[in-house]
Design an enzyme around this catalytic site. Structure first.
Site, PDB file in Angstrom:
ATOM      1  N   ASN A 154      42.635  34.971  31.535  1.00 43.62           N
ATOM      2  CA  ASN A 154      42.058  36.311  31.558  1.00 43.62           C
ATOM      3  C   ASN A 154      42.416  37.116  30.321  1.00 43.62           C
ATOM      4  O   ASN A 154      42.668  36.538  29.266  1.00 43.62           O
ATOM      5  CB  ASN A 154      42.472  37.016  32.860  1.00 43.62           C
ATOM      6  CG  ASN A 154      41.313  37.068  33.843  1.00 43.62           C
ATOM      7  OD1 ASN A 154      40.186  37.384  33.454  1.00 43.62           O
ATOM      8  ND2 ASN A 154      41.576  36.760  35.097  1.00 43.62           N
ATOM      9  N   ASP A 204      43.969  41.369  35.236  1.00 43.54           N
ATOM     10  CA  ASP A 204      42.704  40.681  34.960  1.00 43.54           C
ATOM     11  C   ASP A 204      42.302  40.935  33.503  1.00 43.54           C
ATOM     12  O   ASP A 204      43.030  40.565  32.591  1.00 43.54           O
ATOM     13  CB  ASP A 204      41.666  41.145  36.004  1.00 43.54           C
ATOM     14  CG  ASP A 204      40.500  40.193  36.131  1.00 43.54           C
ATOM     15  OD1 ASP A 204      40.143  39.563  35.129  1.00 43.54           O
ATOM     16  OD2 ASP A 204      39.907  40.096  37.221  1.00 43.54           O
TER      17      ASP A 204
HETATM   18  O1  LIG Z   1      36.997  37.626  36.823  1.00 42.91           O
HETATM   19  C1  LIG Z   1      37.915  36.824  36.790  1.00 42.91           C
HETATM   20  O2  LIG Z   1      38.774  36.824  35.972  1.00 42.91           O
HETATM   21  C2  LIG Z   1      37.863  35.748  37.828  1.00 42.91           C
HETATM   22  O3  LIG Z   1      36.787  34.937  37.507  1.00 42.91           O
HETATM   23  C3  LIG Z   1      37.672  36.392  39.173  1.00 42.91           C
HETATM   24  O4  LIG Z   1      37.360  35.475  40.132  1.00 42.91           O
HETATM   25  C4  LIG Z   1      38.750  37.340  39.629  1.00 42.91           C
HETATM   26  O5  LIG Z   1      38.910  38.367  38.731  1.00 42.91           O
HETATM   27  C5  LIG Z   1      40.061  36.697  40.022  1.00 42.91           C
HETATM   28  O6  LIG Z   1      39.942  36.092  41.257  1.00 42.91           O
HETATM   29  C6  LIG Z   1      41.205  37.649  40.066  1.00 42.91           C
HETATM   30  O7  LIG Z   1      42.351  37.010  39.728  1.00 42.91           O
HETATM   31 ZN   LIG Z   2      38.753  38.356  34.510  1.00 46.77          ZN
END
Ligand SMILES: O=C(O)[C@H](O)[C@@H](O)[C@H](O)[C@H](O)CO
Ligand SMILES: [Zn+2]
EC number: 3.1.1.17
Length: 299
Positions: A154, A204
């Site tokens: 992320n 995230d």
């Molecule tokens: O957007 C993202 O980074 C993932 O693809 C998502 O599925 C959610 O944000 C994750 O589950 C949270 O950790």
């Molecule tokens: Zn994300």
């Protein structure tokens, strides 16, 4: 003191909105809806949205210097021609991992497209662990692999002087930093600069402001937090009326507004009554800080 205003500017029911990117040339916000396989462009002046559907989950979008966009679709780095909606594959990764897909991605100051992978989720944050890796697509279309054993790849961004790369592997509940060599694209010396507190939930998407402070969207935490990566302290919390905040970017006039994406998947009908704007695009004004223009992919 500035007064903060939070507004849902687009009541889109994104299943999982992600990768907000400001496109100055069109006064618009680009974003994706990952499971809906969609890339969207919201015109901030006309308030109109254009949506283009891909044939697999699309997890990030970025500007391309030569025109159009680059996107991560499934486990492929692709070029997207917005006008005729055509997609060209530039490179593939994780070919031995059939259940993997790309997740968040962003272009570095030298025009390399960074993106990481993860195993497909069976429910939000429920997935086979350690299946992902971090990659970048160089302007000549070769791919560099940085490391593997990633859970959910992320938030990523670079410091103002381009000497630090910030990165989030969500299930580590940590915001990490690496030394960054812009010339070569090499990273080294991984360390944690912030550990999330319990009520902040899952880190995230992330972006940096011109003061070098990090903004992290907290999935399930319904907020973005501003962090000082030097002191490791949280400086500010901005709460939103939705729980599953996924990512943020600066945009608008002089990059003084913040745009936040969020998800609708994983909220039960009862919960949706309490947060009807889940999956929408939010704009935060009055933060008193600015961001910078996104870097375009140079290939
Ligand atoms: O957007 C993202 O980074 C993932 O693809 C998502 O599925 C959610 O944000 C994750 O589950 C949270 O950790
Ligand atoms: Zn994300």
């Amino acid at each position: 003191m500035s007064s903060i205003k939070i507004e849902c500017v687009l009541p889109e029911h994104c299943r999982c909105g992600e990768s907000p990117v400001w496109e100055e040339a069109s006064n618009s916000l680009l974003f994706v809806d990952i499971p809906a396989k969609r890339v969207c462009q919201w015109d901030s002046l006309t308030k109109q949205v254009q949506r283009v559907t891909m044939d697999a989950p699309v997890s990030s979008v970025a500007l391309r210097q030569s025109g159009g966009y680059v996107v991560t679709i499934g486990t492929k780095f692709c070029a997207l021609n917005w006008k005729n909606q055509s997609v060209v594959v530039l490179a593939s990764v994780d070919q031995d991992k059939k259940n993997n897909r790309f997740n968040d991605g962003k272009v570095d100051p030298a025009g390399r497209y960074f993106a990481g992978t993860m195993a497909e989720e069976t429910a939000p944050a429920v997935l086979e662990r350690h299946q992902g890796a971090l990659y970048s697509l160089f302007p000549d279309h070769h791919v560099k692999k940085y490391f593997d054993q990633v859970d959910i790849s992320n938030g990523l961004d670079w410091s103002m002087d381009h000497k630090i790369f910030y990165y989030i592997d969500s299930l580590s509940y940590s915001v990490d930093a690496f030394d960054y060599d812009l010339q070569t694209g090499k990273i080294s010396n991984r360390r944690s600069v912030y550990k999330l507190e319990k009520d902040e939930q899952i880190p995230d998407g992330m972006c940096i402001d011109t003061e070098g402070k990090l903004w992290v969207a907290c999935y399930n935490g319904g907020r973005v937090i501003r962090l000082d990566p030097v002191t490791g302290k949280r400086l500010q919390t901005v709460k939103l009326p939705v729980d599953k905040t996924t990512s943020c970017c600066f945009g608008g006039k002089d990059y003084s507004e913040m745009y936040v994406t969020c998800a609708r998947d994983g909220i039960d009908p009862q919960g949706l009554l309490k947060q009807p704007e889940a999956g929408g695009i939010f704009k935060i004004t009055g933060l008193g800080v600015k961001g910078i223009a996104p870097y375009p992919y140079a290939g």
